[in-house]
Motif scaffolding. Structure first.
Motif, PDB file in Angstrom:
ATOM      1  N   THR A 155       0.639  -1.385  -0.115  1.00 39.11           N
ATOM      2  CA  THR A 155      -0.172  -0.561  -0.717  1.00 39.11           C
ATOM      3  C   THR A 155       0.938   1.537  -0.128  1.00 39.11           C
ATOM      4  O   THR A 155       1.783   0.725   0.483  1.00 39.11           O
ATOM      5  CB  THR A 155      -0.643  -0.274   1.022  1.00 39.11           C
ATOM      6  N   GLY A 156       0.352   2.284  -0.665  1.00 43.51           N
ATOM      7  CA  GLY A 156       1.415   4.012  -0.337  1.00 43.51           C
ATOM      8  C   GLY A 156      -0.082   4.788  -0.268  1.00 43.51           C
ATOM      9  O   GLY A 156      -0.798   5.016  -1.292  1.00 43.51           O
ATOM     10  N   ARG A 184      -1.955  -2.971  -3.645  1.00 43.29           N
ATOM     11  CA  ARG A 184      -2.171  -3.733  -4.830  1.00 43.29           C
ATOM     12  C   ARG A 184      -2.059  -4.731  -4.459  1.00 43.29           C
ATOM     13  O   ARG A 184      -0.340  -5.187  -3.054  1.00 43.29           O
ATOM     14  CB  ARG A 184      -0.798  -2.917  -5.034  1.00 43.29           C
ATOM     15  N   THR A 185      -2.042  -5.820  -4.425  1.00 44.20           N
ATOM     16  CA  THR A 185      -2.416  -7.470  -4.296  1.00 44.20           C
ATOM     17  C   THR A 185      -1.382  -8.563  -4.868  1.00 44.20           C
ATOM     18  O   THR A 185      -3.200  -8.556  -5.823  1.00 44.20           O
ATOM     19  CB  THR A 185      -3.951  -8.278  -3.162  1.00 44.20           C
ATOM     20  N   SER A 200     -12.221   2.281  -6.006  1.00 42.00           N
ATOM     21  CA  SER A 200     -12.608   1.664  -7.395  1.00 42.00           C
ATOM     22  C   SER A 200     -13.026   0.101  -7.007  1.00 42.00           C
ATOM     23  O   SER A 200     -13.432  -0.225  -8.229  1.00 42.00           O
ATOM     24  CB  SER A 200     -10.866   1.477  -7.992  1.00 42.00           C
ATOM     25  N   LEU A 201     -13.478  -0.320  -6.211  1.00 44.62           N
ATOM     26  CA  LEU A 201     -13.791  -1.466  -6.081  1.00 44.62           C
ATOM     27  C   LEU A 201     -15.031  -1.064  -6.556  1.00 44.62           C
ATOM     28  O   LEU A 201     -15.541  -0.532  -5.272  1.00 44.62           O
ATOM     29  CB  LEU A 201     -12.838  -2.367  -4.924  1.00 44.62           C
ATOM     30  N   PRO A 202     -15.718  -2.423  -6.651  1.00 41.60           N
ATOM     31  CA  PRO A 202     -18.039  -2.084  -6.806  1.00 41.60           C
ATOM     32  C   PRO A 202     -18.325  -1.808  -5.286  1.00 41.60           C
ATOM     33  O   PRO A 202     -17.846  -2.191  -3.871  1.00 41.60           O
ATOM     34  CB  PRO A 202     -17.982  -3.954  -6.956  1.00 41.60           C
ATOM     35  N   GLY A 213      -4.912  -7.247  -7.909  1.00 40.17           N
ATOM     36  CA  GLY A 213      -4.545  -6.647  -8.964  1.00 40.17           C
ATOM     37  C   GLY A 213      -3.969  -4.960  -8.103  1.00 40.17           C
ATOM     38  O   GLY A 213      -4.128  -4.961  -6.318  1.00 40.17           O
ATOM     39  N   THR A 214      -4.316  -3.536  -8.378  1.00 36.44           N
ATOM     40  CA  THR A 214      -4.136  -2.785  -7.998  1.00 36.44           C
ATOM     41  C   THR A 214      -5.525  -1.599  -7.632  1.00 36.44           C
ATOM     42  O   THR A 214      -6.301  -1.650  -8.678  1.00 36.44           O
ATOM     43  CB  THR A 214      -3.108  -1.678  -8.878  1.00 36.44           C
TER      44      THR A 214
END
Length: 236
Positions: free
Chosen positions: A112-113, A132-133, A160-162, A192-193
């Motif tokens: 993470t950042g 990011r994973t 950005s995720l649902p 993903g990011t």
């Protein structure tokens, strides 16, 4: 001879006598010189025995060595921290100052950042969190903490995720405005990011975001936990 005649002659002889002064002084000086004690001879100093010279030199060397040792010891004492405590190296487990809550910015598949969005202005800002994973996550909680530097209040958030996959909360706690995104049970975060963002007003002028930070705690879908964190830099 009658007494009167004898007395008269003696008187005449006494009046006619003239003492020799020089001879008298010379005799007196000779007599005084004869009464003086003879001058004593000065005894030469005794030669120092060789073993005494060796002992004296050894004692002198020992004295110099002792003085040198005392000087070194004194210097060492002055160099020590006051209170008699010796400074020790930092512990290998000490938390890095740039790592919030002692969390690394990367842990296994998770990273993470945090940065302040470049479109922020002197009255409003957006803090962007990148997650990011490399593996799917079965559980995830992301927290963004914005330090109360004056006039900070929330104006919204997004990810950005649902949206239905997360519950979102915004609270004030311990001098921070806290945004929290929590993955709902039964949902999964794909590899993903991903982005999470918090928006807020603040006091007019350049805002120092050095006290802001983000943390993320996750559970891998394959098993095992991961936790990461990052601090923000100075931004408007």
């Amino acid at each position: 001879m009658k007494d009167e005649e004898l007395s008269g002659r003696l008187r005449e002889a006494a009046e006619a006598h003239r003492p020799d002064r020089a001879r008298m002084l010379a005799r007196i000086e000779r007599g005084m010189a004869g009464d003086r004690p003879a001058p004593r001879s000065v005894r030469p100093p005794r030669a120092v025995r060789p073993w005494l010279r060796v002992a004296g030199a050894t004692a002198a060397v020992c004295g110099v060595l002792a003085a040198g040792a005392f000087a070194v010891t004194s210097a060492g004492d002055d160099a020590r921290p006051r209170g008699g405590q010796v400074a020790s190296a930092p512990s290998a487990t000490a938390k890095a100052p740039d790592s919030p809550a002692g969390l690394p910015p990367e842990d296994g598949p998770l990273w993470t950042g945090g940065v302040v969005d470049p479109n922020s202005n002197p009255y409003w800002a957006q803090s962007n969190v990148t997650l990011r994973t490399t593996e799917p996550l079965s559980a995830l909680t992301v927290e963004l903490r914005v330090a109360e530097t004056g006039g900070v209040n929330s104006t919204g958030s997004w990810r950005s995720l649902p949206e239905p996959d997360f519950t979102v909360s915004v609270d004030e706690s311990g001098g921070y405005l806290v945004y929290r995104w929590t993955l709902r049970p039964g949902r999964t975060v794909p590899a993903g990011t991903h982005t999470f963002a918090g928006q807020y007003n603040h006091a007019e002028g350049d805002r120092d975001a050095g006290g802001d930070y983000v943390t993320a705690h996750a559970v891998r879908a394959s098993g095992g936990k991961a936790a990461v964190g990052d601090r923000f830099g100075r931004a408007r």
